[in-house]
Design an enzyme around this catalytic site. Sequence first.
Site, PDB file in Angstrom:
ATOM      1  N   LYS A 133       0.835  -1.197   0.000  1.00  0.00           N
ATOM      2  CA  LYS A 133       0.000   0.000   0.000  1.00  0.00           C
ATOM      3  C   LYS A 133       0.870   1.247   0.000  1.00  0.00           C
ATOM      4  CE  LYS A 133      -0.881   2.430   3.378  1.00  0.00           C
ATOM      5  NZ  LYS A 133      -0.703   3.850   2.922  1.00  0.00           N
ATOM      6  N   CYS A 140      -0.881   5.777   7.394  1.00  0.00           N
ATOM      7  CA  CYS A 140      -0.460   4.670   8.248  1.00  0.00           C
ATOM      8  C   CYS A 140      -1.666   4.011   8.903  1.00  0.00           C
ATOM      9  CB  CYS A 140       0.514   5.168   9.308  1.00  0.00           C
ATOM     10  SG  CYS A 140       2.030   5.901   8.643  1.00  0.00           S
TER      11      CYS A 140
END
Length: 237
Positions: A77, A157
């Site tokens: 990602k 995150c």
Amino acid sequence: MSTDGGEAADLARLGGCLVINTGTVQPHTRKSYIQALQAYNAVGGPTLLDPVGAGATKLRRETVKQLLNEGYFDIIKGNESELEVVYGVNTRQQRGVDSSQSTSTHEEKALLAKQLAKRERNVVVMTGEVDYLSDGRRTYAIKNGHHYLGHVTGTGCTLGTTIASFAAVERHDTLLAAIAAMLLFELAAEHAARKPGVQGPGTFVPALIDSIHEFSLKSEKGDDAWLSKAELEVVDI
């Protein structure tokens, strides 16, 4: 959370998903990253790489390359700049965790996600104003979200750990897990931004957490009405 690779074998048996985030990479932590990755690979546990600021320094670029060589990630990602570094087509120095101004077309971004996923035999999630997700065969675009996400450090995150949570539960279709997590996160962001008390990024953060919680509770009760605003499209490339 752990930074000691020696704990990885025990943690891998608990059924969760490993997230390796290079946001604070240091020379001595690279060994722990590899230990953890190989421990989860050994038991078939899901793994996610978040190559934060991958192009900012030589250490980060080398770390990402080493990790890909030493083990397998079910999900990668990152924003477009980070994924270009992972794929090997970006040699520019990244300013930090932020994505540089993109000149790529919709099709070019989707193709990058698809090609990287095909090469690594996994799922790739490209974040941005439009998110692109691919497993090398199926590719989707998600057009939900809110610009406040780009004004708060750490939302990327947080998204990574959200995707990891879904991947820990849905073991048969990792792309499905990633799409479900993205929709929850992006729709919660839109919902949070509309709350009366939200005036900017500072008040947006707690509202985002509350919205994720609110949608999660509704889903547990079988109420998926919040999904009606999802903008999910198949990308044919």
